[in-house]
Structure formats: structure tokens, C-alpha cells
Design an enzyme around this catalytic site. Structure first.
Site, short mmCIF file in Angstrom:
data_model
loop_
_atom_site.label_atom_id
_atom_site.label_comp_id
_atom_site.label_asym_id
_atom_site.label_seq_id
_atom_site.Cartn_x
_atom_site.Cartn_y
_atom_site.Cartn_z
N GLN A 71 -119.41 -67.40 -43.12
CA GLN A 71 -120.15 -67.00 -44.31
C GLN A 71 -120.01 -68.02 -45.45
OE1 GLN A 71 -118.47 -62.58 -44.02
NE2 GLN A 71 -120.19 -62.71 -45.40
N HIS A 72 -120.90 -67.89 -46.40
CA HIS A 72 -120.78 -68.47 -47.75
C HIS A 72 -121.06 -69.97 -47.90
CE1 HIS A 72 -118.88 -64.63 -48.29
NE2 HIS A 72 -117.73 -65.01 -47.74
N ASP A 235 -120.35 -63.86 -39.80
CA ASP A 235 -119.53 -63.66 -38.60
C ASP A 235 -118.81 -62.31 -38.58
OD1 ASP A 235 -117.76 -64.51 -40.59
OD2 ASP A 235 -116.91 -66.14 -39.41
#
Ligand code: ADP
Ligand code: 5SP
Length: 434
Positions: A71-72, A235
């Protein structure tokens, strides 16, 4: 028999599973390593994705696919579809000051209410703000911002800058898509309303930009060959799908990150910033606590002791609970929860008697798990029902982690069969499109 393919493009590697969509059986797998570091050229993920798919038998006989990913991470694209700079990953802490500036400007409660999260260095919005402050020329060139799974999905569907491998459909930025779970890790999307918060994006970047369209759990697009492509997921949300996590289940994932999360019916807005109020991939919500120091605490301790993971585990299990007072606070990479981006690790309680290899191994396992235990306490305090913990990720392969986890976490711990649950969750999304 229709085959579906699921991907986990995680921090350390890319994993691919191919499932028989009728029986759910795994028929083929593939894997490729990612480079080290907290800033990575997305091209390295693309190369790893292609290699892992090739190892898993290619796409020719695949009916549908889906990508889950770390992520991110900020993938900034210019108007030609080219990546502007290396992506800053979720564990890159240079954006800590930018996160604080956003909190100072808007207030923690307001940001939690608007987006479900209070920015720390990890979130995309903080990285975007860092780009504007540290590299204004690059920020001015940003035409679109994607996350790792969004960008890989775009590329594998055949989009990309002119001349890029496989980019037969051109650099069409409006074809970028994401899903609710990954959008909720940006810091400029609201899980409660399902909308981007463009004011926050502009406050971070200095101007507007194209953001990926957010597909719902049942929506799909197509690749250049007409295969169905599911929304994909962050994820952790994909792992929840892969595990079939239900009410009372809390997932504890020990990968590069340590995460503790549950699927919830209601959005959360924790102004303390401990719980990130993410969305899940199935249309619900995913309150989550994330630590920066998880499996790598064991990696570094094993390397220091000159042993492999099996021996580290044996050593830890040979020491008493509490390691005779030896304690490791394992903030090797700074820490995200609690928000201490500049912290370093500390070993305390060293006496002539306590300073043994066994106790050090035990202190590493206990210290790593303690951060996750604090996360579990935070979810409990939020009213999330916690009946059992499901332990997954590379660190869950350690006997010592499995044995010590129930003592530190304080709830029953189950270890599902070793499997790539993120990639499995993505594959199930793909199967659902059929
Ligand atoms: N038996 C084991 N004991 C402890 N850690 C392990 C073991 N096997 C793998 N790991 C660690 O797990 C991590 C990889 O886990 P993974 O969940 O794939 O991470 P990520 O999703 O962040 O890429 C690595 O740091 C690896 O060294
Ligand atoms: O930042 C988070 C969650 O908020 C991390 O969980 C990343 O999504 C990376 O996951 P792993 O690669 O460690 O599994």
C-alpha cells in the site's frame, strides 16, 4: 476449467498464483525478488511481475487476473505516462515532516473524519506533500498519481508511455483504476463517502491531478486481449479476502510490515492515528494498525547471531519467557505505530547473566510481537470483536513466533496453512469477475 491469476506485489517480492476458478485449487505459482530500499523505480516491479507471471506459465490460458500490492507507495506520472521519480514506499520516513505539516494545517480529527486516517510518513498524501516541498519541479510535472497495484494493473492492461514494453494501448492516464482498499491508504479518499477529497490532494501537491478511478468490489475492466481484470487491492485487504476473514477474526501479518486488522461493518476515524480506518476489498471496512518493524527484526537478529531462521527459532524457544529481563524495542527503521519516524532500536536489561544468544533471540521475537500486541489492544479498545488471531506472512513460518504469539497477543492464535494469501485473495477477485 477457467484459470485465474492473482498477484501479490509486496515490499520484498512479487508472488503469483494461478487457480482453477471452479475448484479453487492452486495449479501454478511464480515468484521474483524486488530490490531493497525504500525508494524504488516502479520498472523493477514491472520486471519482477513479468518474471513471476512467466514462471507461473504466462497469461495465454488465463481468463481473468487481479493484482494486490504493497500500500501507499507514490507512483507519480507525467502527462506522457512516464514515471517522474523513484516511488517512495510505505516504509520511507523522509515524509514525516510533510505529514506533520498536513496535520498542523487541517487538524488530526478533521483529517480522520474526512479520510479515515491521520497522516504519518507512510501515507501517500505525505509523500505527495514531501514532493512538493523537496522537489517542486517534479511536483509541477505530476499529471497523475497511482499506487503500486494501480500502476502495475495499468501496465499489464497494455497502457504505458510510448515505447514501453507491452504498452500497446498508449499512455491513457484516465484508464488508471484502483479499488476502495488501496484508495483508502492515500489520505485523500474517504472510505465513508467513497469520494476523493480533492481539496486535500491540492493542498499536498499544489495542483489537481488525475487519480485512478475507484472500482467497486464487483466491477472489472479488461486487458488488451479482452481478459477480465478485477479491481485488485492493497495487500492487507487482499489477504483478508484470501483468508475469508470473518467477524471475530483479527489478521496478524508478519511481513516487512507488521499489521493487525479486521473486517468491520463500520468505518473508523481514530484521531490518535493509531488505527488507520481503511476500506476493505469486499465493500466493508478494514481498521488496521501497522508497524514498520516486523520480519526484518528477525532477519537482523539472525544475521547478528550468525544463524538461519530455524536456528534463531530454536534459540528463542530455549530461553525463558521474558528473556531474563533482556528486552528489545525493535525500532530499527524508526516506527510508524507509535509515530516515531526517527527512533532507533534499543536493547535493555543486559546483565552478565541475561546476555545470552538464547535471550537475544527471544527478546527479538517478543519485542517484535509486542508492537503487534499493542495494535491488537487498540482494535479491542475500538470495540472490534477479537475471537482469534490468524497469523500469516513470512514471519509466521517461525516456530518461535507461532509459539510465543499467543502469550504476547493474549488471544488464541491460529496459523493457517502456509500460502500466499494476498495473491490468493487477488485470484479470488479475478474468479468473481467470471
Ligand atoms: N522461517 C522464517 N522465520 C522468520 N522470518 C522468515 C522466515 N521465512 C521468511 N521470513 C522473513 O519473512 C519476510 C518475507 O515475508 P513476506 O510476508 O513475503 O514479506 P513482504 O510481504 O513484506 O514482502 C522476509 O523478511 C523473510 O526473511
Ligand atoms: O503500509 C502498510 C499497511 O498500511 C504495509 O502493510 C504495506 O502494505 C506493505 O506490506 P508488506 O509488503 O509488508 O506485506
Amino acid at each position: 476449467m477457467a484459470l485465474v491469476l492473482g498477484v501479490d506485489s509486496s515490499t520484498q517480492s512479487c508472488k503469483v498464483v494461478v487457480l482453477d476458478s471452479e475448484t479453487g485449487a492452486v495449479v501454478r505459482t511464480g515468484r521474483a525478488a524486488h530490490p531493497d530500499g525504500t525508494a524504488v523505480d516502479p520498472e523493477a516491479w514491472w520486471i519482477a511481475l513479468r518474471a513471476a507471471i512467466d514462471e507461473a506459465g504466462g497469461l495465454d490460458d488465463i481468463a481473468a487476473w487481479s493484482i494486490g500490492g504493497q500500500q501507499h507507495g507514490m507512483v507519480a506520472l507525467d502527462s506522457s505516462g512516464a514515471v517522474i521519480r523513484d516511488a517512495l514506499l510505505w516504509n520511507d520516513t523522509r515524509s514525516a515532516g510533510a505529514a506533520s505539516a498536513l496535520v498542523d494545517a487541517f487538524g488530526a480529527q478533521e483529517l480522520a473524519d474526512r479520510t479515515g486516517v491521520v497522516p504519518v510518513a507512510s501515507f501517500t498524501i505525505s509523500k505527495v506533500r514531501w514532493l512538493r516541498d523537496a522537489e517542486p519541479d517534479n511536483a509541477a510535472r505530476v499529471a497523475a498519481i497511482a499506487l503500486p497495484h494501480d500502476w502495475l494493473t495499468w501496465r499489464l492492461r497494455g497502457f504505458g508511455p510510448d515505447g514501453a514494453e507491452g504498452a500497446t494501448r498508449g499512455p491513457v492516464l484516465d484508464e488508471l483504476v484502483t479499488d476502495r482498499s488501496d484508495a483508502s491508504g492515500t489520505g485523500y479518499w474517504s472510505p465513508a463517502t467513497g469520494d476523493y477529497d480533492r481539496e486535500l490532494l491540492r493542498a499536498a501537491l499544489g495542483h489537481d491531478a488525475i487519480l485512478p478511478g475507484v472500482l467497486g468490489p464487483d466491477e472489472w475492466v479488461t486487458d488488451a486481449d479482452g481478459r477480465r481484470v478485477a479491481a485488485g487491492a492493497g495487500d492487507n485487504a487482499a489477504a483478508a479476502l484470501g483468508l475469508g476473514a470473518g467477524p471475530g477474526d483479527v489478521v496478524v501479518s508478519i511481513g516487512t510490515s507488521g499489521t493487525v486488522f479486521a473486517v468491520s461493518e463500520t468505518p473508523s476515524a481514530d484521531a490518535s492515528g493509531i488505527i488507520a480506518g481503511f476500506a476493505s476489498a469486499d465493500g466493508h471496512f478494514l481498521p488496521l494498525v501497522c508497524t514498520l518493524n516486523a520480519a526484518r527484526v528477525l532477519d537482523v537478529t539472525a544475521a547478528l547471531l550468525g544463524v538461519d531462521h530455524d536456528e534463531l527459532s530454536r534459540l528463542a524457544l530455549d530461553a525463558p519467557a521474558g528473556a531474563d529481563g533482556l528486552a528489545l524495542v525493535p525500532y530499527f527503521e524508526g516506527e510508524r505505530t507509535p509515530n516515531l519516524p526517527d527512533a532507533t532500536a534499543t536493547l535493555s536489561g543486559m546483565t552478565l547473566a541475561s546476555t545470552t544468544r538464547e535471550n537475544l533471540a527471544r527478546a527479538a521475537v517478543e519485542g517484535m510481537l509486542s508492537g503487534l500486541g499493542a495494535g491488537l489492544d487498540a482494535l479491542r479498545a475500538e470495540g472490534v470483536p477479537l475471537r482469534r488471531a490468524l497469523l500469516i506472512g513470512g514471519g509466521a513460518q517461525s516456530d518461535a513466533v507461532r509459539a510465543i504469539a499467543p502469550q504476547v497477543l493474549g488471544i488464541p492464535v491460529e496459523v493457517p496453512d502456509a500460502a500466499e494469501y494476498v495473491a490468493l485473495g487477488a485470484a479470488r477477485q479475478a474468479a468473481a469477475t467470471l
